[in-house]
Design a protein around this motif. Structure first.
Motif, PDB file in Angstrom:
ATOM      1  N   MET A   1       0.836  -1.205   0.000  1.00  0.00           N
ATOM      2  CA  MET A   1       0.000   0.000   0.000  1.00  0.00           C
ATOM      3  C   MET A   1       0.871   1.255   0.000  1.00  0.00           C
ATOM      4  SD  MET A   1      -2.951  -1.142  -0.388  1.00  0.00           S
ATOM      5  CE  MET A   1      -3.876   0.361  -0.245  1.00  0.00           C
ATOM      6  N   ALA A   2       1.964   1.254   0.757  1.00  0.00           N
ATOM      7  CA  ALA A   2       2.864   2.413   0.772  1.00  0.00           C
ATOM      8  C   ALA A   2       3.502   2.615  -0.593  1.00  0.00           C
ATOM      9  CB  ALA A   2       3.938   2.230   1.844  1.00  0.00           C
ATOM     10  N   SER A   3       3.885   1.538  -1.262  1.00  0.00           N
ATOM     11  CA  SER A   3       4.480   1.686  -2.591  1.00  0.00           C
ATOM     12  C   SER A   3       3.467   2.211  -3.601  1.00  0.00           C
ATOM     13  CB  SER A   3       5.085   0.367  -3.069  1.00  0.00           C
ATOM     14  OG  SER A   3       4.084  -0.574  -3.374  1.00  0.00           O
ATOM     15  N   GLN A   4       2.208   1.855  -3.432  1.00  0.00           N
ATOM     16  CA  GLN A   4       1.162   2.387  -4.311  1.00  0.00           C
ATOM     17  C   GLN A   4       1.019   3.905  -4.134  1.00  0.00           C
ATOM     18  OE1 GLN A   4      -0.787   0.699  -6.691  1.00  0.00           O
ATOM     19  NE2 GLN A   4       0.834  -0.767  -6.306  1.00  0.00           N
ATOM     20  N   ILE A   5       1.099   4.365  -2.905  1.00  0.00           N
ATOM     21  CA  ILE A   5       1.013   5.798  -2.625  1.00  0.00           C
ATOM     22  C   ILE A   5       2.231   6.513  -3.199  1.00  0.00           C
ATOM     23  CG2 ILE A   5       1.002   7.525  -0.781  1.00  0.00           C
ATOM     24  CD1 ILE A   5      -0.605   5.419   0.886  1.00  0.00           C
ATOM     25  N   ALA A   6       3.415   5.912  -3.070  1.00  0.00           N
ATOM     26  CA  ALA A   6       4.627   6.507  -3.642  1.00  0.00           C
ATOM     27  C   ALA A   6       4.512   6.600  -5.162  1.00  0.00           C
ATOM     28  CB  ALA A   6       5.857   5.693  -3.243  1.00  0.00           C
ATOM     29  N   GLU A   7       3.930   5.590  -5.783  1.00  0.00           N
ATOM     30  CA  GLU A   7       3.732   5.629  -7.236  1.00  0.00           C
ATOM     31  C   GLU A   7       2.739   6.725  -7.633  1.00  0.00           C
ATOM     32  OE1 GLU A   7       2.866   1.775  -8.880  1.00  0.00           O
ATOM     33  OE2 GLU A   7       4.740   0.950  -8.120  1.00  0.00           O
ATOM     34  N   LYS A   8       1.759   7.001  -6.784  1.00  0.00           N
ATOM     35  CA  LYS A   8       0.841   8.115  -7.053  1.00  0.00           C
ATOM     36  C   LYS A   8       1.599   9.445  -7.068  1.00  0.00           C
ATOM     37  CE  LYS A   8      -3.379   6.188  -5.023  1.00  0.00           C
ATOM     38  NZ  LYS A   8      -4.361   6.348  -3.945  1.00  0.00           N
ATOM     39  N   MET A   9       2.567   9.582  -6.164  1.00  0.00           N
ATOM     40  CA  MET A   9       3.388  10.794  -6.155  1.00  0.00           C
ATOM     41  C   MET A   9       4.242  10.886  -7.416  1.00  0.00           C
ATOM     42  SD  MET A   9       2.806  12.782  -3.633  1.00  0.00           S
ATOM     43  CE  MET A   9       4.271  13.789  -3.582  1.00  0.00           C
ATOM     44  N   LEU A  10       4.761   9.766  -7.871  1.00  0.00           N
ATOM     45  CA  LEU A  10       5.524   9.736  -9.114  1.00  0.00           C
ATOM     46  C   LEU A  10       4.637  10.175 -10.280  1.00  0.00           C
ATOM     47  CD1 LEU A  10       8.251   7.689 -10.364  1.00  0.00           C
ATOM     48  CD2 LEU A  10       6.157   7.189 -11.556  1.00  0.00           C
ATOM     49  N   ILE A  11       3.411   9.690 -10.317  1.00  0.00           N
ATOM     50  CA  ILE A  11       2.471  10.068 -11.374  1.00  0.00           C
ATOM     51  C   ILE A  11       2.140  11.551 -11.287  1.00  0.00           C
ATOM     52  CG2 ILE A  11       0.091   9.740 -12.175  1.00  0.00           C
ATOM     53  CD1 ILE A  11       0.460   6.746 -11.376  1.00  0.00           C
ATOM     54  N   LEU A  12       1.979  12.077 -10.075  1.00  0.00           N
ATOM     55  CA  LEU A  12       1.704  13.502  -9.910  1.00  0.00           C
ATOM     56  C   LEU A  12       2.844  14.347 -10.476  1.00  0.00           C
ATOM     57  CD1 LEU A  12       0.003  15.848  -8.744  1.00  0.00           C
ATOM     58  CD2 LEU A  12       1.281  15.530  -6.616  1.00  0.00           C
ATOM     59  N   LEU A  13       4.093  13.997 -10.139  1.00  0.00           N
ATOM     60  CA  LEU A  13       5.227  14.748 -10.681  1.00  0.00           C
ATOM     61  C   LEU A  13       5.306  14.617 -12.197  1.00  0.00           C
ATOM     62  CD1 LEU A  13       8.157  14.257  -8.145  1.00  0.00           C
ATOM     63  CD2 LEU A  13       6.701  16.239  -8.473  1.00  0.00           C
ATOM     64  N   SER A  14       4.980  13.449 -12.724  1.00  0.00           N
ATOM     65  CA  SER A  14       4.979  13.260 -14.177  1.00  0.00           C
ATOM     66  C   SER A  14       3.930  14.142 -14.846  1.00  0.00           C
ATOM     67  CB  SER A  14       4.714  11.796 -14.529  1.00  0.00           C
ATOM     68  OG  SER A  14       5.750  10.982 -14.062  1.00  0.00           O
ATOM     69  N   LYS A  15       2.765  14.251 -14.213  1.00  0.00           N
ATOM     70  CA  LYS A  15       1.712  15.121 -14.762  1.00  0.00           C
ATOM     71  C   LYS A  15       2.152  16.583 -14.739  1.00  0.00           C
ATOM     72  CE  LYS A  15      -2.334  12.303 -13.718  1.00  0.00           C
ATOM     73  NZ  LYS A  15      -3.566  12.187 -12.920  1.00  0.00           N
ATOM     74  N   ILE A  16       2.796  16.988 -13.647  1.00  0.00           N
ATOM     75  CA  ILE A  16       3.281  18.373 -13.551  1.00  0.00           C
ATOM     76  C   ILE A  16       4.313  18.635 -14.645  1.00  0.00           C
ATOM     77  CG2 ILE A  16       4.615  19.968 -12.119  1.00  0.00           C
ATOM     78  CD1 ILE A  16       3.247  18.592  -9.685  1.00  0.00           C
TER      79      ILE A  16
END
Length: 130
Positions: free
Chosen positions: A36-51
């Motif tokens: 679950m923590a790695s899934q949240i970290a991947e969401k942050m990666l996706i957020l930075l990619s979108k930015i």
């Protein structure tokens, strides 16, 4: 002669199952928390990619940084659904021409640690444990 199991045999089987469960359950719970923590970290990666993508497509410069464990984009505090504590040494800037200043964002998610790395000058983003 009767067929069946004696009470002793049944108690031995129940004891073996209890021992196996007491060993397997904590490992399974920790693996689930890690997942679950790695899934949240991947969401942050996706957020930075979108930015990064948005800054290039719309010619807008974005400055991403963490202050007191909270995420800021262009001095605007971003409310995250998940409990993430982030840390940056310096702001990560995504320029409007598709390049980046580069940098690292350390994430602490439920006592699991991750590092988002943004490379300079092209802004490639990677996620690492620790």
């Amino acid at each position: 002669m009767r067929k069946g199991f004696t009470l002793i045999e049944m108690l031995i089987v129940v004891a073996i199952i209890a021992i196996l469960f007491s060993v397997v359950a904590p490992m399974s719970i920790n693996m689930y928390r890690s997942y679950m923590a790695s899934q949240i970290a991947e969401k942050m990666l996706i957020l930075l990619s979108k930015i990064r993508r948005h800054s290039f497509l719309y010619s807008v410069e974005y400055e991403v940084y963490c202050k007191k464990g909270e995420l800021y984009i262009n001095d605007k505090k971003i409310k995250l659904k998940d409990k993430i504590v982030c840390e940056t040494d310096k702001p990560i800037i995504f320029y409007n021409n598709g390049t980046s200043s580069g940098g690292k964002m350390k994430l602490n998610i439920a006592s699991f640690k991750y590092t988002l790395k943004v490379s300079h000058p092209f802004g490639a983003i990677s996620l690492e444990n620790g």
